[in-house]
Design a protein around this motif. Structure first.
Motif, PDB file in Angstrom:
ATOM      1  N   TYR A   1       0.809  -1.232   0.000  1.00 39.18           N
ATOM      2  CA  TYR A   1       0.000   0.000   0.000  1.00 39.18           C
ATOM      3  C   TYR A   1       0.840   1.279   0.000  1.00 39.18           C
ATOM      4  N   GLU A   2       2.126   1.127   0.311  1.00 39.24           N
ATOM      5  CA  GLU A   2       3.005   2.313   0.292  1.00 39.24           C
ATOM      6  C   GLU A   2       3.727   2.454  -1.047  1.00 39.24           C
ATOM      7  N   ARG A   3       3.652   1.414  -1.850  1.00 39.97           N
ATOM      8  CA  ARG A   3       4.386   1.420  -3.119  1.00 39.97           C
ATOM      9  C   ARG A   3       3.707   2.313  -4.166  1.00 39.97           C
TER      10      ARG A   3
ATOM     11  N   THR B   1      -0.735   4.474  -7.096  1.00 42.56           N
ATOM     12  CA  THR B   1      -0.686   3.583  -5.939  1.00 42.56           C
ATOM     13  C   THR B   1      -1.227   2.214  -6.374  1.00 42.56           C
ATOM     14  N   PHE B   2      -1.135   1.228  -5.477  1.00 41.20           N
ATOM     15  CA  PHE B   2      -1.658  -0.115  -5.733  1.00 41.20           C
ATOM     16  C   PHE B   2      -3.166  -0.046  -6.023  1.00 41.20           C
ATOM     17  N   GLU B   3      -3.881   0.701  -5.188  1.00 38.86           N
ATOM     18  CA  GLU B   3      -5.331   0.833  -5.365  1.00 38.86           C
ATOM     19  C   GLU B   3      -5.683   1.471  -6.709  1.00 38.86           C
ATOM     20  N   LYS B   4      -4.977   2.546  -7.025  1.00 45.78           N
ATOM     21  CA  LYS B   4      -5.226   3.257  -8.292  1.00 45.78           C
ATOM     22  C   LYS B   4      -4.897   2.343  -9.483  1.00 45.78           C
TER      23      LYS B   4
ATOM     24  N   SER C   1      -6.949  -0.763 -13.846  1.00 50.36           N
ATOM     25  CA  SER C   1      -6.683  -2.080 -14.413  1.00 50.36           C
ATOM     26  C   SER C   1      -5.378  -2.044 -15.212  1.00 50.36           C
ATOM     27  N   CYS C   2      -4.368  -1.446 -14.587  1.00 51.48           N
ATOM     28  CA  CYS C   2      -3.091  -1.209 -15.267  1.00 51.48           C
ATOM     29  C   CYS C   2      -2.298  -2.512 -15.458  1.00 51.48           C
ATOM     30  N   ASN C   3      -2.094  -2.869 -16.714  1.00 57.59           N
ATOM     31  CA  ASN C   3      -1.351  -4.104 -17.014  1.00 57.59           C
ATOM     32  C   ASN C   3       0.112  -3.992 -16.601  1.00 57.59           C
ATOM     33  N   SER C   4       0.716  -2.826 -16.814  1.00 51.93           N
ATOM     34  CA  SER C   4       2.136  -2.645 -16.473  1.00 51.93           C
ATOM     35  C   SER C   4       2.355  -2.922 -14.989  1.00 51.93           C
ATOM     36  N   ALA C   5       1.507  -2.308 -14.143  1.00 48.23           N
ATOM     37  CA  ALA C   5       1.658  -2.464 -12.691  1.00 48.23           C
ATOM     38  C   ALA C   5       1.427  -3.921 -12.270  1.00 48.23           C
ATOM     39  N   PHE C   6       0.377  -4.536 -12.775  1.00 51.28           N
ATOM     40  CA  PHE C   6       0.055  -5.897 -12.337  1.00 51.28           C
ATOM     41  C   PHE C   6       1.003  -6.951 -12.896  1.00 51.28           C
ATOM     42  N   ALA C   7       1.559  -6.708 -14.076  1.00 51.21           N
ATOM     43  CA  ALA C   7       2.588  -7.612 -14.596  1.00 51.21           C
ATOM     44  C   ALA C   7       3.826  -7.519 -13.698  1.00 51.21           C
ATOM     45  N   GLU C   8       4.166  -6.276 -13.328  1.00 52.12           N
ATOM     46  CA  GLU C   8       5.332  -6.040 -12.456  1.00 52.12           C
ATOM     47  C   GLU C   8       5.132  -6.735 -11.096  1.00 52.12           C
TER      48      GLU C   8
ATOM     49  N   LEU D   1      -9.829  -6.874  -0.052  1.00 51.55           N
ATOM     50  CA  LEU D   1     -10.350  -6.994  -1.419  1.00 51.55           C
ATOM     51  C   LEU D   1     -11.687  -6.268  -1.556  1.00 51.55           C
ATOM     52  N   GLN D   2     -12.514  -6.357  -0.509  1.00 48.92           N
ATOM     53  CA  GLN D   2     -13.794  -5.619  -0.525  1.00 48.92           C
ATOM     54  C   GLN D   2     -13.539  -4.131  -0.755  1.00 48.92           C
ATOM     55  N   GLU D   3     -12.575  -3.581  -0.006  1.00 43.72           N
ATOM     56  CA  GLU D   3     -12.271  -2.145  -0.133  1.00 43.72           C
ATOM     57  C   GLU D   3     -11.778  -1.799  -1.527  1.00 43.72           C
ATOM     58  N   LEU D   4     -10.894  -2.649  -2.066  1.00 45.42           N
ATOM     59  CA  LEU D   4     -10.351  -2.383  -3.407  1.00 45.42           C
ATOM     60  C   LEU D   4     -11.435  -2.464  -4.481  1.00 45.42           C
ATOM     61  N   LEU D   5     -12.303  -3.494  -4.373  1.00 40.06           N
ATOM     62  CA  LEU D   5     -13.345  -3.685  -5.389  1.00 40.06           C
ATOM     63  C   LEU D   5     -14.439  -2.619  -5.270  1.00 40.06           C
TER      64      LEU D   5
END
Ligand SMILES: [Zn+2]
Length: 460
Positions: A222-224, A249-252, A257-264, A377-381
């Motif tokens: 969450y700090e990344r 941020t992770f949430e953003k 739905s950023c592919n770059s961030a989630f692939a990383e 996950l509830q908060e993120l979704l």
């Protein structure tokens, strides 16, 4: 003397063989009698190889979905309901193995070990079956798919009752297309209930699994921050993003739905942790919904290299998921990790009004989600809906969810558009999955409106 002994042995042998034969006959009668009695050649139950005499099948509001009148099987009087509930009710010819007609054949024909099919032969009646499905919601879902192939499922994540289960293409069982038409592309896989019996590339809906793995394994997630310039280069090849999202941020990153961030993130987590989380969340497991074993998804990363893990983290690579399992996973997240197994057969009642079966709430132990991860996950979704899709696309529903546009085949065939999610409203505990195959528009444009239309029709 010699002869007497020989005769005695012979007699003993004959008696022994008789006893053994009786036991075998009795045993095989007990095991197979049900099958013998309901065999398609038995004319009391079938006419022309089709199931004709059987009990009535009702939806959750006692609306008739199938019944026998004058030795003939009739479906709902509404043709859209007939198409929308066909995969749950089943055909009369036996092509649909997952319909109630096939799965509960002996119950519907009223067979029992003592009287056989006595009631049916004598009075033409079998046991009645009540389903949890709401035919009106099923019809709304069928109409919302509007000729597109796919599936919609909705269940109450507190009780397990499936109220909507639609698979397309479907057809009208009282006006079935001819054989050539049934073999055409338009009706491809029409006999398959995709909700239960198929698995599909999950695309970005799998970012929920990657998120869970990150929450549990990267303490400072969450700090990344993650920087996206439209693509992520991994050892000479690239994972392409759907936009240039900049610093997030992770949430953003999940909102976008950023592919770059989630692939990383997936590459950092690595194949062992990612595979373990996918398995823990039930994606590679199966359980029975009534008598149908769910199609298992796949998440096998044993041979994956970094770029493969990049694609896996965004639900591509070789990852597949079953729609019903995705819906159940949403129920697990909504319920703080308590997973209730979905079902659609509510009760079975004999002609004399005795209940022979009543569904009970069962846990789905195939999904192991802890409370803390479920809550995060509830908060993120929820954030996805509030900060990205917009509350206005699900008016009054307090929705949480994630879309997914999964690449399948080439550009011409279009992508698979998903939406998975759930309502957090106290008196509206429903989880949903929408999958539209070969969609010409994005999941946000295609799947979200279907999900909203279906959910708004509940209780109406
Ligand atoms: Zn991006």
């Amino acid at each position: 003397m010699h002869n007497t002994v020989r005769r005695a042995f012979l007699l003993l042998f004959v008696v022994g063989a008789f006893v053994a034969g009786t036991v075998i006959l009795g045993f095989s009668f007990f095991r197979n009698s049900e099958e013998w009695a309901t065999h398609r050649a038995n004319n009391h139950l079938y006419s022309g190889g089709q199931i004709s005499a059987a009990g009535t099948i009702y939806d959750c509001n006692e609306k008739i979905l199938a019944q026998t009148k004058d030795g003939k099987r009739y479906y709902s009087t509404d043709s859209a309901v007939r198409k929308a509930t066909l995969h749950a009710v089943g055909d009369t010819e036996g092509f649909m193995s997952t319909g109630v007609h096939a799965l509960f054949e002996s119950e519907l024909t009223g067979y029992n070990i003592v009287s056989g099919t006595y009631y049916l032969s004598k009075f033409g009646i079998g046991n009645d079956i009540n389903l949890t499905l709401d035919s009106n919601v099923c019809k709304t879902a069928y109409n919302a798919l509007n000729g597109r192939k796919g599936t919609v499922g909705v269940y109450n994540y507190k009780t397990g009752e499936i109220i909507c289960m639609v698979s397309t293409p479907s057809y009208d069982p009282e006006n079935k297309p001819d054989k050539d038409t049934m073999n055409s592309d338009k009706y491809k896989a029409a006999y398959i209930n995709k909700f239960l019996s198929s698995s599909f590339t999950p695309g970005s809906t799998f970012k929920i699994v990657t998120s869970a793995c990150a929450i549990e394994n990267i303490p400072d997630i969450y700090e990344r921050t993650f920087t996206c310039d439209g693509e992520l280069e991994v050892g000479g090849t690239k994972v392409i993003c759907n936009g240039k999202h900049g610093k997030q941020t992770f949430e953003k990153a999940l909102n976008n739905s950023c592919n770059s961030a989630f692939a990383e993130i997936a590459i950092e987590l690595g194949k062992t942790k990612m595979q373990k989380t996918a398995e823990k969340m039930g994606l590679t497991s199966s359980f029975e919904v009534d008598r149908v074993p769910l199609s298992k998804g796949t998440a096998d990363f044993t041979k994956a290299v970094d770029i493969d893990m990049g694609w896996a983290g965004i639900g591509q690579y070789t990852v597949t998921a079953n729609p019903c399992m995705m819906m159940t996973l949403m129920g697990a997240v909504a319920n703080g990790g308590e997973t209730v197994r979905p079902y659609y057969v509510k009760s079975i009642t004999t002609p004399k009004g005795f209940s022979t079966y009543k569904a009970s709430e069962k846990r789905a132990d195939e999904i192991n989600l802890n409370y803390d991860t479920a809550e995060k996950l509830q908060e993120l979704l929820r954030s996805n809906v509030v900060n990205y899709y917009g509350e206005n696309v699900f008016p009054g529903l307090e929705m949480c969810g994630k879309t997914g546009t999964a690449e399948v085949g080439d550009e011409k065939t279009g992508d698979n558009a998903w939406f998975v999610g759930f309502s957090q409203k106290e008196n509206f505990p429903y989880a949903i999955v929408v999958l539209i195959e070969n969609s010409s528009s994005s999941a946000r444009q295609a799947a979200i409106p279907v999900a909203n239309t279906v959910l708004q029709s509940i209780g109406g």
